[in-house]
Scaffold this motif. Sequence first.
Motif, mmCIF file in Angstrom:
data_model
loop_
_atom_site.group_PDB
_atom_site.id
_atom_site.type_symbol
_atom_site.label_atom_id
_atom_site.label_comp_id
_atom_site.label_asym_id
_atom_site.label_seq_id
_atom_site.Cartn_x
_atom_site.Cartn_y
_atom_site.Cartn_z
ATOM 1 N N ILE A 18 0.865 -1.175 0.000
ATOM 2 C CA ILE A 18 0.000 0.000 0.000
ATOM 3 C C ILE A 18 0.905 1.230 0.000
ATOM 4 N N THR A 19 0.460 2.293 -0.609
ATOM 5 C CA THR A 19 1.267 3.506 -0.666
ATOM 6 C C THR A 19 1.130 4.294 0.640
ATOM 7 N N PRO A 20 2.145 5.079 0.986
ATOM 8 C CA PRO A 20 2.087 5.848 2.233
ATOM 9 C C PRO A 20 0.965 6.882 2.267
ATOM 10 N N ASP A 21 0.542 7.366 1.100
ATOM 11 C CA ASP A 21 -0.497 8.393 1.068
ATOM 12 C C ASP A 21 -1.915 7.815 0.988
ATOM 13 N N ALA A 22 -2.049 6.493 0.962
ATOM 14 C CA ALA A 22 -3.376 5.863 0.987
ATOM 15 C C ALA A 22 -4.015 6.123 2.352
ATOM 16 N N SER A 23 -5.314 6.085 2.394
ATOM 17 C CA SER A 23 -6.010 6.310 3.670
ATOM 18 C C SER A 23 -6.019 5.026 4.498
ATOM 19 N N VAL A 24 -6.193 5.197 5.789
ATOM 20 C CA VAL A 24 -6.333 4.039 6.679
ATOM 21 C C VAL A 24 -7.582 3.253 6.299
ATOM 22 N N ARG A 25 -8.603 3.933 5.825
ATOM 23 C CA ARG A 25 -9.822 3.250 5.340
ATOM 24 C C ARG A 25 -9.469 2.303 4.189
ATOM 25 N N ASP A 26 -8.619 2.786 3.260
ATOM 26 C CA ASP A 26 -8.162 1.940 2.151
ATOM 27 C C ASP A 26 -7.353 0.753 2.677
ATOM 28 N N LEU A 27 -6.540 0.999 3.687
ATOM 29 C CA LEU A 27 -5.743 -0.071 4.292
ATOM 30 C C LEU A 27 -6.638 -1.149 4.884
ATOM 31 N N VAL A 28 -7.643 -0.733 5.648
ATOM 32 C CA VAL A 28 -8.558 -1.698 6.274
ATOM 33 C C VAL A 28 -9.253 -2.534 5.200
ATOM 34 N N SER A 43 6.112 3.051 -1.990
ATOM 35 C CA SER A 43 5.689 4.022 -3.003
ATOM 36 C C SER A 43 5.682 3.419 -4.396
ATOM 37 N N ASP A 44 6.574 2.432 -4.618
ATOM 38 C CA ASP A 44 6.722 1.875 -5.967
ATOM 39 C C ASP A 44 6.449 0.372 -6.062
ATOM 40 N N GLY A 45 6.098 -0.267 -4.958
ATOM 41 C CA GLY A 45 5.807 -1.699 -4.974
ATOM 42 C C GLY A 45 7.029 -2.593 -4.887
ATOM 43 N N THR A 46 8.224 -2.005 -4.870
ATOM 44 C CA THR A 46 9.437 -2.831 -4.790
ATOM 45 C C THR A 46 10.355 -2.447 -3.641
ATOM 46 N N THR A 47 10.254 -1.219 -3.131
ATOM 47 C CA THR A 47 11.077 -0.810 -1.999
ATOM 48 C C THR A 47 10.209 -0.746 -0.749
ATOM 49 N N VAL A 48 10.828 -0.928 0.400
ATOM 50 C CA VAL A 48 10.099 -0.938 1.663
ATOM 51 C C VAL A 48 10.249 0.415 2.351
ATOM 52 N N SER A 49 9.131 1.128 2.464
ATOM 53 C CA SER A 49 9.115 2.407 3.190
ATOM 54 C C SER A 49 8.655 2.203 4.629
ATOM 55 N N GLY A 50 7.913 1.122 4.857
ATOM 56 C CA GLY A 50 7.384 0.841 6.182
ATOM 57 C C GLY A 50 6.527 -0.407 6.138
ATOM 58 N N HIS A 111 15.131 -5.175 -3.148
ATOM 59 C CA HIS A 111 13.789 -5.275 -3.726
ATOM 60 C C HIS A 111 12.911 -6.215 -2.904
ATOM 61 N N LEU A 112 11.692 -5.794 -2.673
ATOM 62 C CA LEU A 112 10.711 -6.602 -1.954
ATOM 63 C C LEU A 112 10.336 -7.819 -2.782
ATOM 64 N N VAL A 113 10.484 -9.018 -2.194
ATOM 65 C CA VAL A 113 10.145 -10.247 -2.924
ATOM 66 C C VAL A 113 9.066 -11.072 -2.220
ATOM 67 N N GLY A 114 8.663 -10.645 -1.033
ATOM 68 C CA GLY A 114 7.635 -11.385 -0.322
ATOM 69 C C GLY A 114 7.477 -10.894 1.101
ATOM 70 N N VAL A 115 6.574 -11.533 1.807
ATOM 71 C CA VAL A 115 6.347 -11.267 3.224
ATOM 72 C C VAL A 115 6.193 -12.607 3.912
ATOM 73 N N ILE A 116 6.862 -12.754 5.034
ATOM 74 C CA ILE A 116 6.755 -13.966 5.846
ATOM 75 C C ILE A 116 5.969 -13.625 7.102
ATOM 76 N N SER A 117 4.948 -14.405 7.388
ATOM 77 C CA SER A 117 4.177 -14.200 8.613
ATOM 78 C C SER A 117 4.590 -15.234 9.646
#
Length: 143
Positions: A18-28, A43-50, A111-117
């Motif tokens: 999700i982009t940093p400027d998206a709303s929390v409503r969009d996040l939910v 911001s670009d789908g490949t780097t991690v801002s948070g 580059h972001l390649v995945g997420v591990i939970s």
Amino acid sequence: MRISEVIAAKANHETITITPDASVRDLVALLGEHNIGAAVVSSDGTTVSGIVSERDVVRHLVGNDALLGARVSEIMTTQVSTCGPADSLDEVRATMTEGRFRHLPVVDDGHLVGVISIGDVVKSHIDQVEFERDQLDSYVHQT
């Protein structure tokens, strides 16, 4: 076992950002739509801002009825721990336990390649233990 193997074994390989400027409503809505507990902020789908999780939403929602209109950047975690595809499952399990993280972005060469939970980690560990048990059982009953 390496994190790359855990990612390969996941049923869904899509990494949700999700982009940093998206709303929390969009996040939910995004978390609900994909049935996930966190999204990488990029911001670009490949780097991690948070990273931002359902826990972040709940923590900030208390006493803040306007939160749903706020931007994701206002509630996200910016100091993000990550792991790499070559990291071992044991290393990642220790990192998640010590840091009390439920999700870790997997980054390869920046580059972001995945997420591990934590669920992925536990499932992989259980699968590994069950495989070893089956091997021992087979060995014991061969005689």
